[in-house]
Design a protein around this motif. Structure first.
Motif, short mmCIF file in Angstrom:
data_model
loop_
_atom_site.label_atom_id
_atom_site.label_comp_id
_atom_site.label_asym_id
_atom_site.label_seq_id
_atom_site.Cartn_x
_atom_site.Cartn_y
_atom_site.Cartn_z
N VAL A 1 0.84 -1.21 0.00
CA VAL A 1 0.00 0.00 0.00
C VAL A 1 0.87 1.25 0.00
CG1 VAL A 1 -1.74 1.29 1.31
CG2 VAL A 1 -1.89 -1.21 1.14
N MET A 2 1.97 1.26 0.77
CA MET A 2 2.88 2.40 0.79
C MET A 2 3.52 2.64 -0.57
SD MET A 2 4.86 1.96 4.42
CE MET A 2 6.16 3.06 3.87
N ARG A 3 3.91 1.57 -1.23
CA ARG A 3 4.60 1.70 -2.51
C ARG A 3 3.65 2.10 -3.63
NH1 ARG A 3 6.13 -0.85 -7.20
NH2 ARG A 3 8.35 -0.66 -7.77
N ASP A 4 2.45 1.49 -3.65
CA ASP A 4 1.50 1.78 -4.72
C ASP A 4 0.10 1.49 -4.22
OD1 ASP A 4 0.18 2.23 -7.06
OD2 ASP A 4 1.01 0.52 -8.16
N TYR A 5 -0.54 2.49 -3.61
CA TYR A 5 -1.87 2.28 -3.02
C TYR A 5 -2.94 2.00 -4.07
CZ TYR A 5 -3.01 7.08 -4.37
OH TYR A 5 -3.25 8.21 -5.09
N SER A 6 -2.64 2.34 -5.35
CA SER A 6 -3.63 2.08 -6.40
C SER A 6 -3.84 0.58 -6.62
CB SER A 6 -3.19 2.73 -7.72
OG SER A 6 -1.98 2.17 -8.20
N THR A 7 -2.95 -0.26 -6.07
CA THR A 7 -3.15 -1.71 -6.16
C THR A 7 -4.49 -2.10 -5.53
OG1 THR A 7 -0.76 -1.98 -5.93
CG2 THR A 7 -2.09 -3.96 -5.72
N LEU A 8 -4.90 -1.38 -4.49
CA LEU A 8 -6.18 -1.64 -3.84
C LEU A 8 -7.33 -1.51 -4.82
CD1 LEU A 8 -5.61 0.42 -0.56
CD2 LEU A 8 -5.57 -2.08 -0.76
N PHE A 9 -7.22 -0.56 -5.76
CA PHE A 9 -8.31 -0.32 -6.71
C PHE A 9 -8.21 -1.24 -7.92
CE2 PHE A 9 -7.30 3.64 -4.46
CZ PHE A 9 -8.51 3.85 -3.81
N ARG A 10 -7.01 -1.74 -8.20
CA ARG A 10 -6.88 -2.66 -9.34
C ARG A 10 -7.46 -4.03 -9.02
NH1 ARG A 10 -1.92 -0.08 -9.70
NH2 ARG A 10 -0.67 -1.87 -9.03
N ILE A 11 -7.64 -4.31 -7.72
CA ILE A 11 -8.39 -5.51 -7.34
C ILE A 11 -9.68 -5.06 -6.64
CG2 ILE A 11 -6.41 -7.07 -7.19
CD1 ILE A 11 -6.50 -6.67 -4.13
N SER B 1 -6.24 -12.64 5.24
CA SER B 1 -6.64 -13.32 4.01
C SER B 1 -6.67 -12.35 2.83
CB SER B 1 -8.02 -13.96 4.21
OG SER B 1 -8.49 -14.51 3.00
N TYR B 2 -7.20 -11.16 3.08
CA TYR B 2 -7.24 -10.14 2.02
C TYR B 2 -5.84 -9.70 1.62
CZ TYR B 2 -7.77 -5.56 -0.12
OH TYR B 2 -7.67 -4.49 -0.97
N LEU B 3 -4.97 -9.52 2.62
CA LEU B 3 -3.61 -9.07 2.32
C LEU B 3 -2.83 -10.12 1.53
CD1 LEU B 3 -2.61 -7.25 5.63
CD2 LEU B 3 -3.27 -6.23 3.43
N MET B 4 -3.13 -11.41 1.77
CA MET B 4 -2.49 -12.45 0.96
C MET B 4 -2.84 -12.29 -0.52
SD MET B 4 -2.29 -16.14 2.84
CE MET B 4 -1.40 -16.76 1.42
N VAL B 5 -4.12 -12.02 -0.78
CA VAL B 5 -4.56 -11.80 -2.17
C VAL B 5 -3.89 -10.55 -2.74
CG1 VAL B 5 -6.54 -11.38 -3.66
CG2 VAL B 5 -6.76 -12.94 -1.72
N LEU B 6 -3.85 -9.50 -1.94
CA LEU B 6 -3.26 -8.23 -2.39
C LEU B 6 -1.78 -8.39 -2.72
CD1 LEU B 6 -3.63 -5.08 -2.64
CD2 LEU B 6 -2.80 -4.95 -0.29
N VAL B 7 -1.03 -9.01 -1.82
CA VAL B 7 0.42 -9.16 -2.04
C VAL B 7 0.68 -10.12 -3.19
CG1 VAL B 7 2.60 -9.84 -0.98
CG2 VAL B 7 0.89 -8.63 0.37
N ALA B 8 -0.10 -11.21 -3.29
CA ALA B 8 0.06 -12.14 -4.40
C ALA B 8 -0.18 -11.43 -5.74
CB ALA B 8 -0.88 -13.32 -4.25
N PHE B 9 -1.19 -10.57 -5.79
CA PHE B 9 -1.47 -9.80 -7.00
C PHE B 9 -0.31 -8.88 -7.34
CE2 PHE B 9 -3.20 -6.00 -9.10
CZ PHE B 9 -3.85 -6.58 -10.19
N PHE B 10 0.25 -8.24 -6.31
CA PHE B 10 1.40 -7.37 -6.51
C PHE B 10 2.59 -8.15 -7.06
CE2 PHE B 10 5.38 -5.60 -4.90
CZ PHE B 10 5.31 -4.29 -5.34
#
Length: 352
Positions: free
Chosen positions: A57-67, A105-114
């Motif tokens: 999230v610090m590096r690229d918070y837009s990742t939250l919106f891409r998923i 669980s959500y952060l696992m999906v987020l980091v895996a997507f990143f």
């Protein structure tokens, strides 16, 4: 000569994304092999995924919106879980614990997507399969009653500073006696290997024209399936056979179809031999244990419920169809009668 600010700006994001990848890999290792290592009341794996997610999230918070869809689903789950818990007078500590698990669980999906975005799916696949593979090998050896394999798992358990609760042990008495590989017990081992098998099959689809990769993938798949069968979790065994069969029949029908029958026979013989000689539990070849008996009851009443519901649905449809036909015939007859009356009236007017 010192680096310019622009070069340092380029190097920092590269270093951070590598750090995120390392934290995610470490989290998966703790999730698979050191699940019960706790610090300050929380498992180390929780700290790792929280840190990795925060860095994403610090590096690229837009990742939250891409998923975005995933984020909305998890937010909805969190709100619903909170409201249901409050309505049922669940303690605040238990609510916080549940919401924290959902966040992880959500952060696992987020980091895996990143990781997939930054390094490609192959990196994620190699990471997951590479971590799961040693546990599959150890599980197969445990299924063959190799004592060294059991000692390896006991050694990992001794490192972990939190034991399974008595409640879990009472619920998992039978599962705790099955080959767990390097995991806590057989069930998490099974689903870790099943997830790795799915990723391995996706890599097979991505590299369908690479024969060398296909050979390696087949070997990896066999080891993963062997570990799944060694753990004797029935719900995963069918999937472990069905998924590769579908993929390989679609990709290589001329090679796979003639060999399928032979493999089924060899697999049945191997299962019987292992169950007889290696002292494995009879779950592979019989349905006498408590789990199977319970499932049989559920299958029986579930099937009866489906059949009765299906019969009721068919009955409703038949009645609806009959009423529709009767209504249609009534409308047609009524329209025909009106038409005849009008024709008769026109004839009378014409004659007059």
């Amino acid at each position: 000569m010192t680096d310019s600010p622009f070069i340092r700006y380029q190097q920092e994001p590269q270093a951070m994304r590598t750090l995120i990848l390392g934290l995610f890999a470490l989290h998966f290792i703790f999730l698979a092999y050191f699940n019960n290592v706790y610090v300050a009341g929380l498992p180390v794996r929780s700290f790792l995924i929280l840190l990795a997610g925060g860095l994403v999230v610090m590096r690229d918070y837009s990742t939250l919106f891409r998923i975005g869809l995933v984020s909305k689903v998890y937010l909805l789950l969190g709100i619903v879980g909170l409201l249901v818990s409050l309505a049922n007078n669940v303690t605040l500590g238990n609510i916080a614990n549940g919401e924290l698990k959902l966040l992880q669980s959500y952060l696992m999906v987020l980091v895996a997507f990143f990781v997939v975005e930054q390094f490609g799916f192959r990196t994620l696949g190699y990471l997951v399969v590479g971590i799961a593979l040693p546990s599959a090998l150890v599980g197969i050896l445990q299924g063959l009653d190799v004592q060294l394999a059991w000692k390896l798992q006991s050694g990992l358990l001794s490192i972990q500073n939190k034991e399974l609760s008595d409640e879990i042990r009472s619920q998992m008495t039978e599962a705790l006696s099955r080959p767990p590989g390097l995991s806590l017990y057989a069930i998490p081992q099974t689903y870790m290997l099943l997830g790795a098998l799915m990723i391995n099959l996706y890599l097979v689809l991505q590299n369908r024209y690479n024969p060398r990769f296909q050979m390696v993938a087949v070997g990896v798949g066999v080891i993963l399936i062997g570990g799944i069968f060694a753990s004797e979790t029935r719900s995963a065994m069918g999937a472990a056979l069905l998924m590769p069969a579908l993929i390989y029949v679609i990709l290589f029908p001329a090679r796979v179809i003639p060999v399928t029958g032979l493999l089924v026979l060899l697999g049945a013989v191997a299962a019987l031999a292992l169950a007889d000689k290696a002292g494995m539990d009879s779950r592979l070849v019989s349905l006498d244990d408590a789990s199977a008996v319970g499932r049989a009851t559920l299958y029986k009443y579930g099937t009866e419920l489906f059949c009765s519901s299906h019969s009721a649905t068919v009955s409703i449809l038949i009645r609806w169809n009959m009423r529709w036909n009767i209504s249609s015939m009534t409308i047609i007859c009524s329209a025909t009668s009106r038409l005849r009356r009008r024709i008769t009236l026109c004839q009378c007017i014409t004659r007059s």
